[in-house]
Design a protein around this motif. Sequence first.
Motif, PDB file in Angstrom:
ATOM      1  N   SER A  13     -30.373  82.743  -9.442  1.00 56.62           N
ATOM      2  CA  SER A  13     -29.897  81.928 -10.560  1.00 56.62           C
ATOM      3  C   SER A  13     -29.836  80.472 -10.140  1.00 56.62           C
ATOM      4  N   THR A  14     -29.081  79.664 -10.865  1.00 61.34           N
ATOM      5  CA  THR A  14     -29.127  78.222 -10.623  1.00 61.34           C
ATOM      6  C   THR A  14     -28.569  77.847  -9.257  1.00 61.34           C
ATOM      7  N   GLN A  15     -27.442  78.469  -8.912  1.00 61.02           N
ATOM      8  CA  GLN A  15     -26.738  77.989  -7.721  1.00 61.02           C
ATOM      9  C   GLN A  15     -26.787  78.941  -6.539  1.00 61.02           C
ATOM     10  N   GLN A  95     -33.063  83.203 -13.159  1.00 56.87           N
ATOM     11  CA  GLN A  95     -32.820  82.190 -14.189  1.00 56.87           C
ATOM     12  C   GLN A  95     -34.057  82.135 -15.092  1.00 56.87           C
ATOM     13  N   GLN A  96     -33.809  81.990 -16.375  1.00 55.97           N
ATOM     14  CA  GLN A  96     -34.913  82.052 -17.333  1.00 55.97           C
ATOM     15  C   GLN A  96     -35.603  80.694 -17.504  1.00 55.97           C
ATOM     16  N   HIS A  97     -36.804  80.743 -18.027  1.00 54.25           N
ATOM     17  CA  HIS A  97     -37.593  79.591 -18.502  1.00 54.25           C
ATOM     18  C   HIS A  97     -38.273  78.777 -17.407  1.00 54.25           C
ATOM     19  N   GLY A  98     -37.743  78.774 -16.184  1.00 56.31           N
ATOM     20  CA  GLY A  98     -38.326  77.996 -15.090  1.00 56.31           C
ATOM     21  C   GLY A  98     -39.744  78.480 -14.816  1.00 56.31           C
ATOM     22  N   ASN A 134     -36.099  73.376 -14.179  1.00 53.11           N
ATOM     23  CA  ASN A 134     -34.896  74.207 -14.342  1.00 53.11           C
ATOM     24  C   ASN A 134     -34.527  74.264 -15.824  1.00 53.11           C
ATOM     25  N   TRP A 135     -33.785  75.310 -16.204  1.00 51.19           N
ATOM     26  CA  TRP A 135     -33.403  75.497 -17.613  1.00 51.19           C
ATOM     27  C   TRP A 135     -32.536  74.357 -18.138  1.00 51.19           C
ATOM     28  N   GLN A 136     -31.959  73.519 -17.240  1.00 51.34           N
ATOM     29  CA  GLN A 136     -31.134  72.398 -17.728  1.00 51.34           C
ATOM     30  C   GLN A 136     -31.984  71.166 -18.057  1.00 51.34           C
ATOM     31  N   HIS A 167     -35.878  72.486 -25.253  1.00 49.63           N
ATOM     32  CA  HIS A 167     -36.345  71.677 -24.114  1.00 49.63           C
ATOM     33  C   HIS A 167     -36.747  72.534 -22.928  1.00 49.63           C
ATOM     34  N   ARG A 168     -35.915  73.559 -22.641  1.00 47.12           N
ATOM     35  CA  ARG A 168     -36.118  74.307 -21.404  1.00 47.12           C
ATOM     36  C   ARG A 168     -37.194  75.373 -21.504  1.00 47.12           C
ATOM     37  N   PHE A 169     -37.645  75.682 -22.711  1.00 49.58           N
ATOM     38  CA  PHE A 169     -38.590  76.790 -22.872  1.00 49.58           C
ATOM     39  C   PHE A 169     -39.926  76.436 -22.199  1.00 49.58           C
ATOM     40  N   GLY A 283     -35.461  88.305 -16.703  1.00 47.46           N
ATOM     41  CA  GLY A 283     -34.579  87.139 -16.737  1.00 47.46           C
ATOM     42  C   GLY A 283     -33.131  87.529 -16.453  1.00 47.46           C
ATOM     43  N   ASP A 284     -32.328  86.555 -16.068  1.00 48.59           N
ATOM     44  CA  ASP A 284     -30.940  86.909 -15.721  1.00 48.59           C
ATOM     45  C   ASP A 284     -30.149  87.402 -16.940  1.00 48.59           C
ATOM     46  N   ASN A 285     -30.433  86.848 -18.109  1.00 53.27           N
ATOM     47  CA  ASN A 285     -29.702  87.333 -19.289  1.00 53.27           C
ATOM     48  C   ASN A 285     -30.162  88.727 -19.715  1.00 53.27           C
ATOM     49  N   PRO A 286     -31.480  88.976 -19.796  1.00 49.87           N
ATOM     50  CA  PRO A 286     -31.891  90.367 -20.059  1.00 49.87           C
ATOM     51  C   PRO A 286     -31.336  91.342 -19.023  1.00 49.87           C
ATOM     52  N   GLY A 304     -21.531  81.918 -16.310  1.00 51.50           N
ATOM     53  CA  GLY A 304     -22.160  81.403 -15.087  1.00 51.50           C
ATOM     54  C   GLY A 304     -22.237  79.889 -15.169  1.00 51.50           C
ATOM     55  N   THR A 305     -23.319  79.323 -14.603  1.00 53.55           N
ATOM     56  CA  THR A 305     -23.522  77.878 -14.748  1.00 53.55           C
ATOM     57  C   THR A 305     -23.706  77.604 -16.241  1.00 53.55           C
ATOM     58  N   SER A 306     -24.587  78.399 -16.865  1.00 53.65           N
ATOM     59  CA  SER A 306     -24.667  78.351 -18.329  1.00 53.65           C
ATOM     60  C   SER A 306     -23.635  79.330 -18.868  1.00 53.65           C
ATOM     61  N   THR A 307     -23.248  79.148 -20.128  1.00 54.17           N
ATOM     62  CA  THR A 307     -22.479  80.196 -20.803  1.00 54.17           C
ATOM     63  C   THR A 307     -23.432  80.840 -21.789  1.00 54.17           C
ATOM     64  N   THR A 308     -23.513  82.166 -21.774  1.00 54.56           N
ATOM     65  CA  THR A 308     -24.346  82.830 -22.770  1.00 54.56           C
ATOM     66  C   THR A 308     -23.553  83.922 -23.459  1.00 54.56           C
ATOM     67  N   PHE A 309     -23.965  84.232 -24.673  1.00 51.75           N
ATOM     68  CA  PHE A 309     -23.358  85.282 -25.489  1.00 51.75           C
ATOM     69  C   PHE A 309     -24.486  86.235 -25.843  1.00 51.75           C
ATOM     70  N   PHE A 336     -30.052  89.604 -28.538  1.00 50.55           N
ATOM     71  CA  PHE A 336     -29.664  88.383 -29.260  1.00 50.55           C
ATOM     72  C   PHE A 336     -28.954  87.494 -28.249  1.00 50.55           C
ATOM     73  N   MET A 337     -29.277  86.225 -28.216  1.00 51.55           N
ATOM     74  CA  MET A 337     -28.618  85.350 -27.228  1.00 51.55           C
ATOM     75  C   MET A 337     -28.296  83.965 -27.791  1.00 51.55           C
ATOM     76  N   LEU A 338     -27.114  83.492 -27.398  1.00 51.21           N
ATOM     77  CA  LEU A 338     -26.768  82.083 -27.561  1.00 51.21           C
ATOM     78  C   LEU A 338     -26.659  81.535 -26.147  1.00 51.21           C
ATOM     79  N   CYS A 339     -27.135  80.328 -25.926  1.00 52.80           N
ATOM     80  CA  CYS A 339     -27.048  79.773 -24.567  1.00 52.80           C
ATOM     81  C   CYS A 339     -26.511  78.348 -24.638  1.00 52.80           C
ATOM     82  N   TYR A 340     -25.534  78.068 -23.806  1.00 54.50           N
ATOM     83  CA  TYR A 340     -24.926  76.729 -23.756  1.00 54.50           C
ATOM     84  C   TYR A 340     -25.104  76.144 -22.365  1.00 54.50           C
TER      85      TYR A 340
HETATM   86  O1  LIG Z   1     -31.389  79.007 -19.969  1.00 54.89           O
HETATM   87  C1  LIG Z   1     -30.727  80.020 -19.872  1.00 54.89           C
HETATM   88  C2  LIG Z   1     -30.883  81.078 -20.868  1.00 54.89           C
HETATM   89  O2  LIG Z   1     -31.702  80.722 -21.943  1.00 54.89           O
HETATM   90  C3  LIG Z   1     -29.781  80.204 -18.723  1.00 54.89           C
HETATM   91  O3  LIG Z   1     -28.870  81.226 -18.976  1.00 54.89           O
HETATM   92  C4  LIG Z   1     -30.567  80.471 -17.462  1.00 54.89           C
HETATM   93  O4  LIG Z   1     -31.151  81.769 -17.562  1.00 54.89           O
HETATM   94  C5  LIG Z   1     -29.784  80.302 -16.161  1.00 54.89           C
HETATM   95  O5  LIG Z   1     -28.516  80.768 -16.147  1.00 54.89           O
HETATM   96  P1  LIG Z   1     -27.431  80.806 -14.956  1.00 54.89           P
HETATM   97  O6  LIG Z   1     -27.275  82.265 -14.588  1.00 54.89           O
HETATM   98  O7  LIG Z   1     -27.911  80.068 -13.796  1.00 54.89           O
HETATM   99  O8  LIG Z   1     -26.185  80.318 -15.586  1.00 54.89           O
END
Ligand SMILES: O=C(CO)[C@@H](O)[C@H](O)COP(=O)(O)O
Length: 572
Positions: A13-15, A95-98, A134-136, A167-169, A283-286, A304-309, A336-340
């Motif tokens: 993941s990110t960190q 981590q997704q999208h990278g 990175n996804w950010q 942006h991150r896609f 991906g980490d969310n799947p 996590g670093t991101s918040t997802t639902f 279904f996902m929301l990502c912050y």
């Molecule tokens: O961009 C997204 C999902 O769309 C992020 O959830 C990344 O997949 C990275 O997440 P972390 O686990 O590093 O918070």
Amino acid sequence: MRDGPLYLGFDLSTQQLKAIVVQSDLQVVSDAKVDFDQDFGAKYGIKKGVLLNEDEGEVFAPVALWLDSVDLVLQRLREKNTPLNRIRGISGSCQQHGSVYWGRQAETLLGGLKSDKALVDQLKDAFSHPYAPNWQDHSTQQECDQFDAKLGSAERLAEVTGSAAHHRFTGPQIMRLRRKLPDMYAATSRISLVSSFLASLFLGAVAPMDISDACGMDLWDIPGNSWSEPLLELTAGKDGVAELRSKLGEVRLDGGGSMGRISSYFTTKYGFSPDCDIAPFTGDNPATILALPLRPLDAIVSLGTSTTFLMITPVYKPDPSYHFFNHPTTPGQYMFMLCYKNGGLAREKVRDALPMSSADGSDAWATFNKHALATPPLDIKSDSDSAKLGLYFYLPEIVPNIRAGTWRYTCNASDGSALQEAAQPWPAETDARAIVESQALSMRLRSQKLVTAAPTSGLPAQPRRIYLVGGGSLNPAIARIMGDVLGGAEGVYKLDVGGNACALGGAYKAVWAFERAAGETFDELIGKRWKEEGAIQKVDDGYKEGVFEKYGKVLGAFEDMEERILKVARNT
Ligand SMILES: O=C(CO)[C@@H](O)[C@H](O)COP(=O)(O)O
Ligand SMILES: Nc1ncnc2c1ncn2[C@@H]1O[C@H](COP(=O)(O)OP(=O)(O)O)[C@@H](O)[C@H]1O
């Protein structure tokens, strides 16, 4: 079980890079992790796992950092006497999208790895680009505008790919890199997602992308089950479609089974069995939705670093304000996902702005939690008080698409009327609760279309259970506030593996990938073996009559506040 097969799951993941080993009965037997900043901060100059080019909004990670981390995490597993020779299968979550850009020598170098040298030394010429976006990253507004326009509208793009342009896609990211670095693009033989990149190392060959993670690209046509021709054309130009197709490769439709045996680098160096198989990584969310048997109307909040639902559903109901992905193991099901972006790091900023008293000791979260719990919902202390609502965006946000900034508003608690910007800033102590409420209100607002039923008769529509995962799931105050705002008819639970949920989901995926009977679904297999005791803990009651409704009364005002701010502070 002392001689039975073991399964290894990774989470890049990110960190951190985490690894977790489980038995066939899903018992965890070992784990290890590498913290990018702690272990390699000095070598790569990274902060929170990434490098920044603030002028252009670029956020990226050195691929070499991940290579170093793979060797180190395996060394750590070995130092813990993990019986790596018993590992039957490996999968993982990333981590997704990278995206990772392989050069022409990639296959030869991957196929010829020698165990007496480190991955980082042998693969330095395997890449056409040393960095993975990175996804950010938020450098692709121009490309996103073109993606949203290409099929007619953002709505149509979401119908086809499961998401509007973000942006991150990976599609907009590839399009931008092709424009900025044409020579690099021309020298690229294959493009991997982070998940297929990590799988490639273990396979000793470039691995196909996975059917779920491919949905994070704005390029995969979900109903058509194929790459979208017009979107490939947008990314690569009219004459570049065939070339881009070959760089992306085929997408693997089966989330289970073997993609091949493990590379001899790992058998010789770390003692893996040559019979160890590599399953598709995702991906980490799947992978998070694979960490437990999830039912429709259950929700996971990943802190996590991101918040997802996250929720699963058999109904494909895309919308530009959220994401739909193919389920990583079960055709016909969707995630279904929301990502912050403003998740863990934003909560840390609010935490670090709080005055610390000596009574709080050295635990900064203790101060944050004390204030978060001492503040009543919406800071309404008496009937005449207004409700307080805020947005805390230290980074440009995804949904809503608002630039970085902090906003504080008030409204009437009874119906959300009289919404206005707060006349003066409120104390930092109030922000501790307000930031978590704000994150949870956004999730409640945007998941309404999916959460239309009451899991228990007599209660309002809400999720059945809320499961908390990721680093922030360790925090009892955050759990409490999530339950206050989101409800949860059966309560709020945290996974005992805390921050390791996606690695665990990866390990469970490997168990299913290699132990499934013909036609046996992931839920059937894991459902039979998973035991609630020892896996999850109830951390909050969830739905509290009166409190949940209090938030319901200001949900409209929260949406209005976002709309007002969007008018003046949209990301451009
Ligand atoms: O961009 C997204 C999902 O769309 C992020 O959830 C990344 O997949 C990275 O997440 P972390 O686990 O590093 O918070
Ligand atoms: N006790 C805690 N309370 C709140 N947040 C925490 C706590 N412990 C860790 N975190 C948060 O967890 C985040 C890391 O979560 P993790 O899931 O491990 O990250 P990632 O997978 O994104 O690398 C950190 O940024 C930190 O803010």
